[in-house]
Design an enzyme around this catalytic site. Sequence first.
Site, mmCIF file in Angstrom:
data_model
loop_
_atom_site.group_PDB
_atom_site.id
_atom_site.type_symbol
_atom_site.label_atom_id
_atom_site.label_comp_id
_atom_site.label_asym_id
_atom_site.label_seq_id
_atom_site.Cartn_x
_atom_site.Cartn_y
_atom_site.Cartn_z
ATOM 1 C CB THR A 1 -0.898 0.029 1.255
ATOM 2 O OG1 THR A 1 -1.620 -1.195 1.327
ATOM 3 C CG2 THR A 1 -1.858 1.202 1.194
ATOM 4 C CE LYS B 1 -4.765 -1.542 1.723
ATOM 5 N NZ LYS B 1 -5.437 -2.530 2.538
ATOM 6 C CE LYS C 1 1.834 1.956 4.875
ATOM 7 N NZ LYS C 1 1.367 1.021 3.866
HETATM 8 P P1 NAP Z 1 5.487 -6.255 7.522
HETATM 9 O O1 NAP Z 1 5.121 -7.537 8.128
HETATM 10 O O2 NAP Z 1 5.881 -5.109 8.389
HETATM 11 O O3 NAP Z 1 6.652 -6.539 6.440
HETATM 12 C C1 NAP Z 1 7.279 -5.479 5.777
HETATM 13 C C2 NAP Z 1 8.184 -6.022 4.684
HETATM 14 O O4 NAP Z 1 8.798 -4.903 4.022
HETATM 15 C C3 NAP Z 1 9.327 -6.907 5.184
HETATM 16 O O5 NAP Z 1 9.577 -7.896 4.226
HETATM 17 C C4 NAP Z 1 10.496 -5.908 5.254
HETATM 18 O O6 NAP Z 1 11.771 -6.513 5.156
HETATM 19 C C5 NAP Z 1 10.216 -5.104 4.000
HETATM 20 N N1 NAP Z 1 10.888 -3.810 4.008
HETATM 21 C C6 NAP Z 1 10.624 -2.750 4.794
HETATM 22 N N2 NAP Z 1 11.444 -1.722 4.492
HETATM 23 C C7 NAP Z 1 12.241 -2.161 3.493
HETATM 24 C C8 NAP Z 1 13.284 -1.565 2.731
HETATM 25 N N3 NAP Z 1 13.666 -0.306 2.950
HETATM 26 N N4 NAP Z 1 13.883 -2.305 1.762
HETATM 27 C C9 NAP Z 1 13.503 -3.577 1.535
HETATM 28 N N5 NAP Z 1 12.513 -4.204 2.217
HETATM 29 C C10 NAP Z 1 11.892 -3.487 3.176
HETATM 30 O O7 NAP Z 1 4.311 -5.668 6.608
HETATM 31 P P2 NAP Z 1 3.013 -6.416 6.034
HETATM 32 O O8 NAP Z 1 1.985 -6.472 7.093
HETATM 33 O O9 NAP Z 1 3.423 -7.625 5.296
HETATM 34 O O10 NAP Z 1 2.500 -5.282 5.012
HETATM 35 C C11 NAP Z 1 3.154 -5.049 3.778
HETATM 36 C C12 NAP Z 1 2.334 -4.025 2.994
HETATM 37 O O11 NAP Z 1 1.001 -4.514 2.809
HETATM 38 C C13 NAP Z 1 2.192 -2.663 3.672
HETATM 39 O O12 NAP Z 1 2.191 -1.672 2.674
HETATM 40 C C14 NAP Z 1 0.827 -2.748 4.341
HETATM 41 O O13 NAP Z 1 0.245 -1.462 4.502
HETATM 42 C C15 NAP Z 1 0.066 -3.601 3.335
HETATM 43 N N6 NAP Z 1 -1.032 -4.407 3.882
HETATM 44 C C16 NAP Z 1 -0.895 -5.087 5.034
HETATM 45 C C17 NAP Z 1 -1.956 -5.844 5.511
HETATM 46 C C18 NAP Z 1 -1.874 -6.607 6.812
HETATM 47 O O14 NAP Z 1 -2.934 -6.936 7.356
HETATM 48 N N7 NAP Z 1 -0.714 -6.910 7.349
HETATM 49 C C19 NAP Z 1 -3.147 -5.925 4.785
HETATM 50 C C20 NAP Z 1 -3.233 -5.248 3.571
HETATM 51 C C21 NAP Z 1 -2.166 -4.488 3.118
HETATM 52 P P3 NAP Z 1 12.541 -7.006 6.498
HETATM 53 O O15 NAP Z 1 11.982 -8.369 6.800
HETATM 54 O O16 NAP Z 1 13.965 -7.007 6.134
HETATM 55 O O17 NAP Z 1 12.211 -5.999 7.584
#
Ligand code: NAP
Length: 284
Positions: free
Chosen positions: A98, A173, A241
Amino acid sequence: MSNLKLGWAGLGNMGNPMVSNLLKVGFPVTVYNRTREKEKEVVEAGATSAASLQQMAIDNDMVLVMVSDDNAAKEIFTGDNGLLSGEVSGKLFINVSTVSPETSKILEQACQKQGAQFLEAPVSGSVKPAQDRMLIILVGGKEENYQKAKPVFDALGKLSMLVGPVGAGSAAKLAINYFLGVTLQGLAETVLFAQANGVKVEDMLTIVNEGACGSGITKTKSPAIQKEEFPAAFALKHLTKDLRLAKEQGIQTPLSTPIYDSFKQAQDKGLGDQDVMAIYSFLK
Ligand code: NAP
């Protein structure tokens, strides 16, 4: 087994179950995560670990990206040795993280500059819907690219919708996550108000969930409220965010500022890595 070779960057809470589902339906998937140890689970399930982001983009037909926010997505695409640093003409890149509509348009232009195609495809639904292939995928971009990616979207969710050009998917979104913020804030306030007036938390949650105000999200989050334990499915910092991005995108409705302030204050109090429903702890 599909002929389409997929690359995937970002194996956080969402990336992991989504890649698992692609593997289950037979896509060959190469993965990259900044913290490489986190690739272990999907590699054990059959994914290949990429040598680098650059090599992953060169070796595959389509690359999907699921990372935290705008800066992370930009770094993955356009950083030194990023996805677009090698020969990638003709490839299709799909950002499922997102981000703001503006960032999506920047990523599209960066791809086009290298002769590659781009779709934005943020997803609605959290970890459980991701595991159950019940996500809703909000696509922005060209119809021909959407059709190319449709088999992948079908493996990830119950519904994908092409809502317009790049930017429109991100806007949709941000709109649905604004509604999520309002709903969670409302649920927390409702339960706390009832409790302060002598109603048991468990009883108030039953009243919400058995009535017309109950929804998938109120039901999903009720056990966490009862236990007052909020391990992250959707980290509170990510919703903060999204509410900020909605404000930057021009939302000026009466609740938009107080809802954002509430989640921002909760994040500043150290609840950012807890689940979104930890807004309850903050308000309590
Ligand atoms: P998360 O568990 O916090 O994982 C974040 C991912 O991003 C990890 O793989 C992290 O790598 C990587 N990352 C962060 N900064 C980075 C950088 N500078 N360079 C390379 N990799 C980087 O997040 P998530 O819950 O999976 O969510 C991911 C996205 O989906 C977000 O945009 C969120 O808003 C969206 N989303 C989430 C949900 C939900 O329920 N969780 C639902 C819909 C949409 P590391 O492992 O190295 O930290």
